[in-house]
Design a protein around this motif. Structure first.
Motif, PDB file in Angstrom:
ATOM      1  N   SER A  92       0.874  -1.159   0.000  1.00  0.00           N
ATOM      2  CA  SER A  92       0.000   0.000   0.000  1.00  0.00           C
ATOM      3  C   SER A  92       0.917   1.217   0.000  1.00  0.00           C
ATOM      4  N   VAL A  93       0.360   2.406   0.173  1.00  0.00           N
ATOM      5  CA  VAL A  93       1.165   3.629   0.170  1.00  0.00           C
ATOM      6  C   VAL A  93       0.750   4.521   1.330  1.00  0.00           C
ATOM      7  N   ALA A  94       1.735   5.064   2.048  1.00  0.00           N
ATOM      8  CA  ALA A  94       1.502   6.059   3.096  1.00  0.00           C
ATOM      9  C   ALA A  94       1.857   7.419   2.512  1.00  0.00           C
ATOM     10  N   LEU A  95       1.044   8.412   2.792  1.00  0.00           N
ATOM     11  CA  LEU A  95       1.335   9.766   2.323  1.00  0.00           C
ATOM     12  C   LEU A  95       1.986  10.570   3.436  1.00  0.00           C
ATOM     13  N   LEU A  96       3.146  11.129   3.138  1.00  0.00           N
ATOM     14  CA  LEU A  96       3.855  12.023   4.051  1.00  0.00           C
ATOM     15  C   LEU A  96       3.950  13.363   3.337  1.00  0.00           C
ATOM     16  N   GLY A  97       2.995  14.235   3.613  1.00  0.00           N
ATOM     17  CA  GLY A  97       2.914  15.489   2.870  1.00  0.00           C
ATOM     18  C   GLY A  97       2.483  15.176   1.451  1.00  0.00           C
TER      19      GLY A  97
END
Length: 91
Positions: free
Chosen positions: A8-13
């Motif tokens: 999956s993908v985590a958004l950091l900014g």
């Protein structure tokens, strides 16, 4: 014993960080553990994932299910990991 993984993908900014979602199904008392720096909304995924698996006609495993989100140093929030967890919850 079963082990599976997906991403999956985590958004950091505005940056995305790939997060590996791993699931391990072991004998033991039925439980769902979520590890890997998850926030409160993500901890509620236990209920959403179980409901999705059961409502899709699958049986919920009566074993210990541990879902790990790595890297653990990246904060994770929201329901964006539910789909990965549902896929893995069908081990």
């Amino acid at each position: 014993m079963a082990f599976a993984r997906t991403c999956s993908v985590a958004l950091l900014g505005v940056d995305g960080v790939v997060v590996e979602v791993q699931a391990d199904l072991e004998p033991g008392i039925a439980a769902f553990s979520l590890v890997g720096l998850a926030d409160k909304a993500l901890l509620e995924a236990r209920d959403r994932v179980r409901a999705a698996v059961v409502n899709s006609g699958e049986k919920w495993p009566q074993r210990k299910l541990t879902v790990g989100l790595t890297p653990a140093s990246v904060p994770k929030s929201g329901s964006g990991y539910d789909l990965s967890s549902i896929h893995l919850g069908r081990l």
